[in-house]
Design a protein around this motif. Structure first.
Motif, short mmCIF file in Angstrom:
data_model
loop_
_atom_site.label_atom_id
_atom_site.label_comp_id
_atom_site.label_asym_id
_atom_site.label_seq_id
_atom_site.Cartn_x
_atom_site.Cartn_y
_atom_site.Cartn_z
N ARG A 49 0.82 -1.32 -0.05
CA ARG A 49 0.05 0.15 -0.04
C ARG A 49 0.82 1.24 0.00
NH1 ARG A 49 -5.06 0.62 2.39
NH2 ARG A 49 -5.35 -1.70 1.65
N LEU A 50 1.72 1.20 0.84
CA LEU A 50 2.89 2.52 0.80
C LEU A 50 3.61 2.70 -0.66
CD1 LEU A 50 4.15 1.89 4.56
CD2 LEU A 50 2.90 3.89 3.70
N GLU A 51 4.04 1.45 -1.09
CA GLU A 51 4.59 1.53 -2.41
C GLU A 51 3.85 2.31 -3.53
OE1 GLU A 51 7.34 1.13 -5.33
OE2 GLU A 51 7.67 0.48 -3.11
N ALA A 52 2.36 1.90 -3.51
CA ALA A 52 1.53 2.39 -4.41
C ALA A 52 1.08 4.18 -4.00
CB ALA A 52 0.15 1.84 -4.11
N LEU A 53 1.52 4.45 -2.78
CA LEU A 53 1.26 5.74 -2.43
C LEU A 53 2.57 6.65 -2.41
CD1 LEU A 53 -0.92 5.52 0.87
CD2 LEU A 53 -1.60 6.17 -1.49
N LYS A 54 3.44 6.14 -2.77
CA LYS A 54 4.86 6.98 -2.86
C LYS A 54 4.75 8.12 -3.67
CE LYS A 54 8.38 4.25 -3.20
NZ LYS A 54 9.46 2.96 -3.46
N TYR A 55 4.34 7.83 -4.98
CA TYR A 55 4.49 8.95 -5.93
C TYR A 55 3.06 9.42 -6.24
CZ TYR A 55 9.01 7.29 -6.55
OH TYR A 55 10.21 6.75 -6.08
N GLU A 56 1.74 9.40 -5.20
CA GLU A 56 0.64 9.81 -5.35
C GLU A 56 0.53 11.34 -5.29
OE1 GLU A 56 -2.71 10.29 -6.37
OE2 GLU A 56 -2.75 8.26 -5.68
N ARG A 57 0.23 11.94 -6.36
CA ARG A 57 0.18 13.32 -6.42
C ARG A 57 -1.28 13.99 -6.07
NH1 ARG A 57 4.55 15.41 -9.38
NH2 ARG A 57 5.30 13.95 -10.51
N ARG A 58 -2.15 13.15 -5.64
CA ARG A 58 -3.29 13.75 -4.98
C ARG A 58 -3.12 13.57 -3.36
NH1 ARG A 58 -7.37 9.29 -7.30
NH2 ARG A 58 -5.50 8.16 -6.89
#
Length: 284
Positions: free
Chosen positions: A154-163
């Motif tokens: 989950r954290l990996e998926a959020l790493k480059y989340e621009r929102r």
């Protein structure tokens, strides 16, 4: 349209938002519905009774929580098929939003029966408003998984989340989560919001690192919502892009990270032990 001041529509499920702290935040429409339905399905009947007693509402309660929701969904559909109206509530906020309720709502929809929503407070939107960060586009992640593998994914998926990212957290896990966010997302701006609408409501703004230092000195208390500013850096390629460890460290440092944070991030990106990445960093 049925006048909810006089009656609730027979055989209808009402999804009711309830206060997230201050009992005065309930809507007039929610009170009318709770006064007029035949049954109230509640996540914790003890919590709901506090609200109902405050407004002198007396109804038959059905316990409906994450451990019995499937069974209760069948019972609620049966009651509705007999013409009874049911209100669905959770301990605080809107049902379904990081709370039970979806199984019941889905079952009622499948049965072809009417569902109506009575909107109310949610900690997500309240914390987002308090944070000062953009709410034009945001992602709500609820509580991060406790399982290490799922949490890392989950954290990996959020790493480059621009929102803007919104998370819930319990006080006893707050520091662990802040530490994990620092490793995976970097030392970005965050608003830590606690006890929304209650006497001790508080908004703390700073970097993740500053929040870690704060809560190492002051024991976390109350219910927390974390609002993180979205990723604003340049696009970074995947770990399998052929870049060496040294190149990845350099890339992060060129974007403004300290060497220490870059080492943490590269270790998280690649799955390599931190001490091994540190040895590579010594060559730079």
């Amino acid at each position: 349209m049925v006048d909810e001041q006089k009656s609730a529509k027979p055989g209808c499920l009402y999804i009711c938002g309830t206060p997230i702290g201050n009992l005065e935040d309930i809507t007039l429409r929610a009170l009318k519905v709770l006064q007029n339905v035949d049954y109230i399905a509640a996540e914790d009947t003890r919590q709901t009774l506090k609200l109902l007693n405050h407004y002198d509402i007396h109804k038959t309660l059905i316990s409906c929580h994450e451990h019995n929701e499937k069974q209760r969904a069948e019972e609620i559909v049966n009651l509705m098929s007999e013409g009874f109206s049911v209100a669905l509530v959770t301990d605080a906020g809107m049902p379904v939003t990081s709370d039970p309720g979806s199984v019941v709502v889905e079952a009622v929809h499948r049965a072809g029966m009417p569902v109506s929503v009575i909107p109310g407070p949610t900690a997500v939107s309240a914390a987002l408003a308090l944070s000062g960060f953009s709410g034009d586009r945001y992602v709500f992640e609820g509580f991060l998984p406790r399982n290490k593998k799922e949490r890392r994914s989950r954290l990996e998926a959020l790493k480059y989340e621009r929102r803007t990212v919104v998370l819930y957290e319990a006080p006893h896990r707050l520091l662990t989560t802040l530490d994990d966010l620092s490793v995976w997302l970097g030392d970005r701006p965050v608003a830590v919001v606690r006890e929304i609408t209650k006497i001790h409501e508080q908004v703390l703004r700073g970097t993740i690192g500053e929040m870690i230092m704060h809560f190492k000195d002051i024991q976390p208390r109350g219910e927390f919502v974390l609002v993180l500013k979205g990723y604003e850096g340049a696009e970074v390629q995947d770990a399998d892009d052929g870049m060496t460890v040294e190149q990845r460290i350099s890339a992060y440092m060129q974007r403004g990270m300290s060497k220490k944070d870059a080492i943490k991030q590269v270790a998280a990106d690649t799955g390599l032990p931190k001490n091994e990445v540190y040895k590579k960093a010594l060559l730079l």
